[in-house]
Design a protein around this motif. Structure first.
Motif, PDB file in Angstrom:
ATOM      1  N   LEU A  63       1.818  45.690 -47.970  1.00  0.00           N
ATOM      2  CA  LEU A  63       0.435  46.138 -48.133  1.00  0.00           C
ATOM      3  C   LEU A  63       0.112  47.300 -47.185  1.00  0.00           C
ATOM      4  O   LEU A  63      -0.673  48.188 -47.534  1.00  0.00           O
ATOM      5  N   ARG A  85       4.865  40.479 -46.923  1.00  0.00           N
ATOM      6  CA  ARG A  85       3.713  40.832 -47.762  1.00  0.00           C
ATOM      7  C   ARG A  85       2.808  41.803 -47.012  1.00  0.00           C
ATOM      8  O   ARG A  85       2.298  42.772 -47.583  1.00  0.00           O
ATOM      9  N   VAL A  89      -6.556  41.253 -48.683  1.00  0.00           N
ATOM     10  CA  VAL A  89      -6.422  41.357 -50.149  1.00  0.00           C
ATOM     11  C   VAL A  89      -7.807  41.366 -50.801  1.00  0.00           C
ATOM     12  O   VAL A  89      -8.065  42.150 -51.723  1.00  0.00           O
ATOM     13  N   ARG A 114       1.232  50.309 -48.857  1.00  0.00           N
ATOM     14  CA  ARG A 114       0.316  50.657 -49.962  1.00  0.00           C
ATOM     15  C   ARG A 114      -0.951  51.323 -49.428  1.00  0.00           C
ATOM     16  O   ARG A 114      -1.481  52.245 -50.045  1.00  0.00           O
TER      17      ARG A 114
END
Lengths: 273, 538
Positions: free
Chosen positions: A103, A99, A66, A106
């Protein structure tokens, strides 16, 4: 010896007090990292992540990805590196895995150049299958809906694109996310010049859910009024135009709406519905 | 001599006492006793014309009377360097506590999220400086005449408010009252295009009789762009419903650009040719070579009495009033009528010549060490008393409800009596914006005509429209990309602190904003893929 040890202990205690605070900081460190990223402060987040101790290795790895996503754009090599880290994190069945899978999708959809929509679509579907109740799976379905509307090569026909996106609505249980996709299906319908009777129910459903921000609530009420007028649904047009004039007293488009109300009256007199 | 032996515990206590005393001294040196010494907050903006800085000085003076422990330093930065100044100071962590910013500043779209603190929570509460006024107890947000519409339009995070505004603006035709009376023989001002043309004819005769030509409009690239852009949109308003696919009753950039590429409109349309004819009429009423001149030169032309009118934003009023040796009136833009011989058939009705949107927005520096003081000053600045002081001295219409206005200032507020048509054909992007000024000679030159200009525009517009649509797509992606990390981080906070609903709400808002930007980016990209060239070769 005993006296020396008391002095020594006192000094140690004085020395140690700041240390106590720093361990408290370490314990809440990851939260500080998340706060800095949420606050758009990438440099702070990176420094804070370095200082965090005593956290799970998977948590740290995810946080590292992140933090990396705050420093865009990413090179191809870096993307591949992050993809591998995330792939590793998806092996378990927990929230962190969901999660990580989100990601990954993405990375393929928005951070790769060119975007790999097909791969992103596969990952969104996998996420929905493996973690159907997860928020990340729900959000992933919205994203899948968006790329179905505009980007995936198949189905190519606009009506089929809209149908594919609408088919996802059943699996989205979070009202705000369902609303977001439904609104976009309505707007895509306008983009593809679909019949208004097909478009309006989506916009009305999104507007009813509420919780929208910025200019969108005002746009939606006005839009439903005007499109209803164009579709000959005069009663519905009046309802939404009335609401617009009542709820948006400082809108710049009040004069425009007042003029459309006159047109509505004229059409009603001509004997519309 | 033998010194007495000091017990270790006494030495320890002495060391502890010394440590505590030193710590207390250092603390007092750094922080000082609460409110014992004045702090200085800095306020930066680029409004260097006559008026705004004086208005702010009055606000500051009164605020410092009410809050003697706070000093406010006003920094007026020249507009030509403001963007660079702002970015450099933010990067160097030396920026002012409160700064002016505008969403239209090129290349600065990352600034708000990076450097400004949202003030949404404060705006939901009543402004304490409105106590004892008609706005007492009213949430601060509701005290702005437009409820901060610009923030709703342009906020980097939909749903968050970042700024408070000071003024309202509109377009006005500033008039030399004495000259108008001499030319027309009356105090009657033109309210329609037909009446304006009549004034132009009399002015021409007046100039010839005195062998001193006087222009109808003071000319410059800036003032002409404003004038022509507004009239071209207003006089082709019948096109708007045709292009308004989404039923929003006004046009946005993608509609204008995408509509052009799909062949829904071009410059050969009769409405466009009529609009361009009007642009030609306006050009002929400015002095030759006006496109090479700046707004300041147009102001000088007007102030010397060499032009009867100057078309400008209402912010120019104070400068014009202060520097003119004659009375200056601010007139509403003369409107086309249905019987207008040039544009009459192509209008829906009157168009808006200004709006009620407030501007001159001040933002709070996220890293200000004096946030509480800065917010307090912003509250006073945007209170009835503060805004009244600003408006009275600057001559700018107030942003806060219930602030009294002199008739001169009230003349700048346009009532909602005309169509708001959205973005004009030449404002949809940087590439299409350049087309009209670059080709205007094809209209005004010796062999020029509306048809020649239209042909040239249609030749160049496909490429410009595609470039502008590509830029819109890029901007939408830029708004989308950084949000992935923020959404993931908010997810981390939701996971770690399920007891704090604020994190969940923030995530929901950010996801909604990202879904919106992402859908726009995907739609524009699709539009670019499928858009044609309006039937023209690329």
């Amino acid at each position: 010896m005993n006296r020396l040890s008391i002095t020594y202990r006192t000094l140690l205690l004085l020395w140690g007090i700041p240390g106590l605070f720093s361990s408290v900081k370490a314990a809440s460190g990851l939260e500080a990292v998340w706060n800095s990223i949420a606050d758009s402060q990438p440099a702070e987040a990176k420094a804070e992540l370095r200082q965090v101790e005593l956290i799970d290795a998977r948590e740290r790895a995810l946080a590292g990805v992140v933090v990396a996503l705050t420093r865009l754009p990413l090179t191809g090599d870096r993307l591949r590196e992050l993809d591998l880290v995330l792939a590793d994190l998806t092996l378990e069945v927990d929230d962190l895995s969901a999660r990580a899978l989100y990601l990954r999708a993405r990375l393929h959809q928005v951070h790769s150049t060119p975007a790999n929509y097909a791969r992103a679509g596969e990952l969104y579907r996998e996420l929905a299958q493996r973690h159907p109740a997860s928020h990340w799976a729900q959000l992933g379905l919205v994203k899948l809906g968006l790329i179905s509307l505009y980007a995936l090569p198949e189905p190519a026909d606009p009506a089929a694109r809209l149908a594919a996106a609408a088919a996802l609505l059943g699996a989205i249980t979070e009202p705000a996310l369902r609303r977001d996709l439904q609104m976009q299906i309505g707007w895509a319908g306008l983009f593809y010049n679909r019949p208004l009777d097909e478009v309006l129910p989506h916009l009305i459903a999104a507007e009813r859910t509420g919780g929208l921000f910025a200019l969108i609530p005002e746009d939606l009420v006005l839009q439903i009024g005007e499109l209803s007028l164009r579709a000959g649904q005069y009663k519905q047009a009046r309802t939404y135009f009335d609401r617009f004039l009542r709820e948006y007293p400082v809108s710049l488009r009040r004069y425009n709406v007042q003029q459309r109300m006159l047109e509505l009256v004229r059409r009603e007199k001509e004997g519309g519905s | 001599m033998k010194l007495p032996r000091i017990q270790p515990w006494i030495a320890g206590l002495a060391a502890l006492a010394l440590w505590v005393a030193l710590a207390a001294w250092v603390h007092l040196q750094i922080a000082g006793p609460p409110r014992a010494r004045a702090v200085t907050i800095r306020l930066a903006h680029w409004q260097n014309e006559v008026g705004p800085a004086d208005g702010l000085n009055d606000v500051i003076k009164r605020y410092e009377e009410l809050n003697p422990h706070v000093r406010v330093k006003q920094m007026v930065i020249p507009p030509s360097i403001y963007r660079q100044w702002l970015r450099t100071n933010f990067v160097g962590e030396n920026s002012a506590d409160i700064v002016e910013y505008g969403a239209w500043l090129q290349g600065m779209s990352d600034i708000p999220v990076r450097y400004f603190a949202p003030i949404t929570a404060q705006l939901q509460e009543p402004n304490p400086y409105n106590r004892g006024t008609s706005l007492e107890g009213v949430p601060w947000l509701k005290t702005f005449s437009d409820e901060l519409l610009e923030q709703r339009l342009n906020s980097p995070e939909p749903g968050q408010y970042y700024a408070v505004t000071q003024a309202r603006g509109s377009f006005r035709l500033f008039s030399n009252r004495q000259l108008l009376r001499e030319v027309t023989g009356s105090d009657r001002v033109p309210t329609t295009l037909i009446e304006l043309r009549a004034v132009a004819e009399r002015l021409s005769a007046y100039g010839q009789a005195r062998q001193r030509p006087i222009a109808l409009f003071a000319g410059s690239k800036d003032t002409a762009t404003l004038l022509m852009g507004m009239y071209l949109m207003g006089t082709t308003s019948r096109l708007v419903p045709e292009l308004d696919r989404d039923g929003l009753l006004s046009l946005s950039a993608p509609h204008v650009l995408g509509g052009y590429l799909q062949g829904k409109w071009d410059f050969q349309r009769p409405a466009m040719l009529a609009g361009l004819t009007l642009v030609g009429e306006f050009s002929a009423q400015m002095k030759p070579g006006f496109q090479q001149l700046s707004r300041d030169e147009a102001m000088r032309e007007f102030l010397h009495g060499d032009a009867l009118f100057i078309f400008a934003q209402s912010g120019a009023a104070r400068t014009l009033h202060d520097q003119a040796s004659f009375d200056v009136d601010a007139l509403r833009a003369p409107q086309p009528t249905r019987d207008d011989p040039v544009v009459g058939p192509y209008i829906l009705g009157p168009f808006a010549d200004g709006n009620d949107m407030t501007s001159f927005g001040f933002y709070l520096n996220k890293r200000s060490p004096l946030k509480a003081e800065a917010i307090d000053f912003m509250r006073f600045l945007a209170s009835q008393e503060g805004n009244a002081l600003f408006s009275a001295q600057s001559g700018w219409p107030p942003s806060i409800r219930g602030v009294p206005m002199s008739p001169e200032v009230a003349a700048f507020v346009s009532p909602a009596d005309g169509y708001m048509l959205g973005i004009s054909y030449f404002s949809a992007g940087g590439n299409s914006r350049d087309l009209l000024p670059r080709n205007l000679y094809r209209l005004t030159g010796p062999q020029g005509s509306p048809a020649k200009l239209a042909a040239a525009l249609d030749e160049q517009m496909p490429e410009a429209a595609r470039a502008d649509l590509a830029a819109l797509t890029r901007d939408a992606w830029l708004a989308t990309l950084p949000q992935d990390a923020r959404i993931a981080a908010l997810g981390g906070l939701v996971h770690a602190r399920p007891d704090q609903p604020a994190h969940g709400l923030a995530r929901e808002r950010l996801e909604a904003a990202q879904n919106q930007s992402e859908a726009r980016a995907l739609m524009f990209a699709r539009q670019l893929q499928s858009a044609g060239t309006n039937g023209r070769e690329r």
